[in-house]
Design a protein around this motif. Sequence first.
Motif, PDB file in Angstrom:
ATOM      1  N   ASP A 112      -6.220   5.278   2.742  1.00  0.00           N
ATOM      2  CA  ASP A 112      -5.370   4.644   1.734  1.00  0.00           C
ATOM      3  C   ASP A 112      -6.032   3.375   1.187  1.00  0.00           C
ATOM      4  OD1 ASP A 112      -2.953   5.579   0.686  1.00  0.00           O
ATOM      5  OD2 ASP A 112      -2.015   3.681   1.289  1.00  0.00           O
ATOM      6  N   ARG A 113      -6.596   2.593   2.100  1.00  0.00           N
ATOM      7  CA  ARG A 113      -7.269   1.347   1.678  1.00  0.00           C
ATOM      8  C   ARG A 113      -8.436   1.684   0.745  1.00  0.00           C
ATOM      9  NH1 ARG A 113      -9.485  -0.771   6.277  1.00  0.00           N
ATOM     10  NH2 ARG A 113      -7.432  -0.643   7.197  1.00  0.00           N
ATOM     11  N   SER A 168      -3.315   9.965  -0.561  1.00  0.00           N
ATOM     12  CA  SER A 168      -3.761   8.622  -0.963  1.00  0.00           C
ATOM     13  C   SER A 168      -4.328   8.637  -2.371  1.00  0.00           C
ATOM     14  CB  SER A 168      -4.821   8.079   0.004  1.00  0.00           C
ATOM     15  OG  SER A 168      -4.239   7.859   1.250  1.00  0.00           O
ATOM     16  N   ASN A 225      -4.537  13.376   4.157  1.00  0.00           N
ATOM     17  CA  ASN A 225      -4.737  11.934   3.934  1.00  0.00           C
ATOM     18  C   ASN A 225      -5.346  11.691   2.562  1.00  0.00           C
ATOM     19  OD1 ASN A 225      -3.852  11.394   6.505  1.00  0.00           O
ATOM     20  ND2 ASN A 225      -5.893  11.102   7.394  1.00  0.00           N
ATOM     21  N   ASP A 235      -8.330   8.936   9.430  1.00  0.00           N
ATOM     22  CA  ASP A 235      -7.533   7.721   9.587  1.00  0.00           C
ATOM     23  C   ASP A 235      -6.787   7.429   8.278  1.00  0.00           C
ATOM     24  OD1 ASP A 235      -6.676   5.076   9.618  1.00  0.00           O
ATOM     25  OD2 ASP A 235      -8.279   4.472  10.994  1.00  0.00           O
ATOM     26  N   ALA A 236      -5.471   7.716   8.282  1.00  0.00           N
ATOM     27  CA  ALA A 236      -4.689   7.633   7.040  1.00  0.00           C
ATOM     28  C   ALA A 236      -4.739   6.242   6.415  1.00  0.00           C
ATOM     29  CB  ALA A 236      -3.243   8.036   7.321  1.00  0.00           C
ATOM     30  N   SER A 237      -4.674   5.176   7.239  1.00  0.00           N
ATOM     31  CA  SER A 237      -4.631   3.844   6.617  1.00  0.00           C
ATOM     32  C   SER A 237      -5.980   3.454   6.028  1.00  0.00           C
ATOM     33  CB  SER A 237      -4.116   2.784   7.605  1.00  0.00           C
ATOM     34  OG  SER A 237      -4.850   2.863   8.783  1.00  0.00           O
ATOM     35  N   GLU A 238      -7.068   3.880   6.701  1.00  0.00           N
ATOM     36  CA  GLU A 238      -8.405   3.617   6.135  1.00  0.00           C
ATOM     37  C   GLU A 238      -8.576   4.333   4.802  1.00  0.00           C
ATOM     38  OE1 GLU A 238     -12.366   4.235   7.843  1.00  0.00           O
ATOM     39  OE2 GLU A 238     -11.477   3.890   9.803  1.00  0.00           O
ATOM     40  N   GLN A 244      -7.078   2.627  -2.688  1.00  0.00           N
ATOM     41  CA  GLN A 244      -6.493   1.477  -3.402  1.00  0.00           C
ATOM     42  C   GLN A 244      -7.586   0.543  -3.898  1.00  0.00           C
ATOM     43  OE1 GLN A 244      -3.536   1.276  -4.472  1.00  0.00           O
ATOM     44  NE2 GLN A 244      -2.617   2.934  -3.288  1.00  0.00           N
TER      45      GLN A 244
END
Length: 303
Positions: free
Chosen positions: A36-37, A81, A77, A31-34, A40
């Motif tokens: 990235d989070r 990220s 991912n 899951d790319a957004s997970e 970060q």
Amino acid sequence: MVGASVCRLMQSQHPEVELVVRSRQLLDLRDASEVDRFFQETKPDAVIFAAAKVGGILANATFPVEFLSENVRMAINSIESAHRSGVQRFLFLGSTCIYPKHAPQPLCEPSLLSSPLESTNEAYALAKIVGLKMCQYYRRQFDALYHSAMPTNLYGPGDNYHPEHSHVIPGLLRRIHEAKIQNSPTVTLWGTGTPRREFLYVDDLAKALVHLLTLESPPDWINVGTGQEISILELAKQIAQTVGYLGDFELDASKPDGTPLKRTDPSLVFSTGWKPQIELKEGLARTYRDFLNRIERGTLRSN
Ligand SMILES: NC(=O)c1ccc[n+]([C@@H]2O[C@H](COP(=O)([O-])OP(=O)(O)OC[C@H]3O[C@@H](n4cnc5c(N)ncnc54)[C@H](OP(=O)(O)O)[C@@H]3O)[C@@H](O)[C@H]2O)c1
């Protein structure tokens, strides 16, 4: 298995380093957004990327779509990220199956992409090549120290003992242990027992990975192996000795053998100052103790 070994090593040898660890339950790397989070929020200095969809020949041959797509997505991912969040150092874990089927033995680093891959694990190998190349390209394009290690076959504490999908050593160890418990007179091995393979104890790999992270200018990718191989029949006999199994082995020559010899050339990693320390006999003894402990605690991994 590898991630846990690196954690054990860091906790005992480098307690000053703060480890940031996530299991799949807490962070799905597909899951790319997970992903990235996660980067970060945590902003690590360095990453050892030990996650992958891993399995033996049968699993690879049955699920090529998952082996390619999940492994590529996890790698891309994470590398993207990590770079976006300012990670300075990234060590990607590949495998020696990235080398072509007919590459000269022992397998050495320049053989990459010199001819076609072995078809049974092509999907997994392609995903590993993508990860390795992404690291090489990030290094070239952004001057980020992203690089890769290619371990040979691994074994050790925390391995996966799935009856069909496990690798050679955990598969044999489980079957031979069960034959001993059930007083079975024989254990059948697939093929002629003559193919020769190389095995590295996972704690030796963990030391190699931490060592590679300390090199100022590591190669883009580097083999991590012992350079020594053993036939499948000899290996089975050594495991029988470790387990205390007194029965015999039968060979089912109607089953495929695979390539007769697979061995890495570890001279490049040896030249950087790392060498394996755990002999096969000792590694098998430690692995079997861990196997028995996990059975007793009901935590044997079989997924
Ligand atoms: N074992 C070998 O013989 C060998 C040889 C050469 C190279 N390698 C490489 O070494 C690395 C580590 O292998 P290993 O033997 O330690 O395998 P492992 O024990 O199966 O470890 C892989 C880990 O990745 C996790 N994972 C899988 N899919 C994930 C996802 N979508 N999101 C987050 N985590 C995920 C797994 O979680 P779950 O357990 O929950 O699935 C597991 O904890 C891999 O890159 C592998 O290709 C292994």
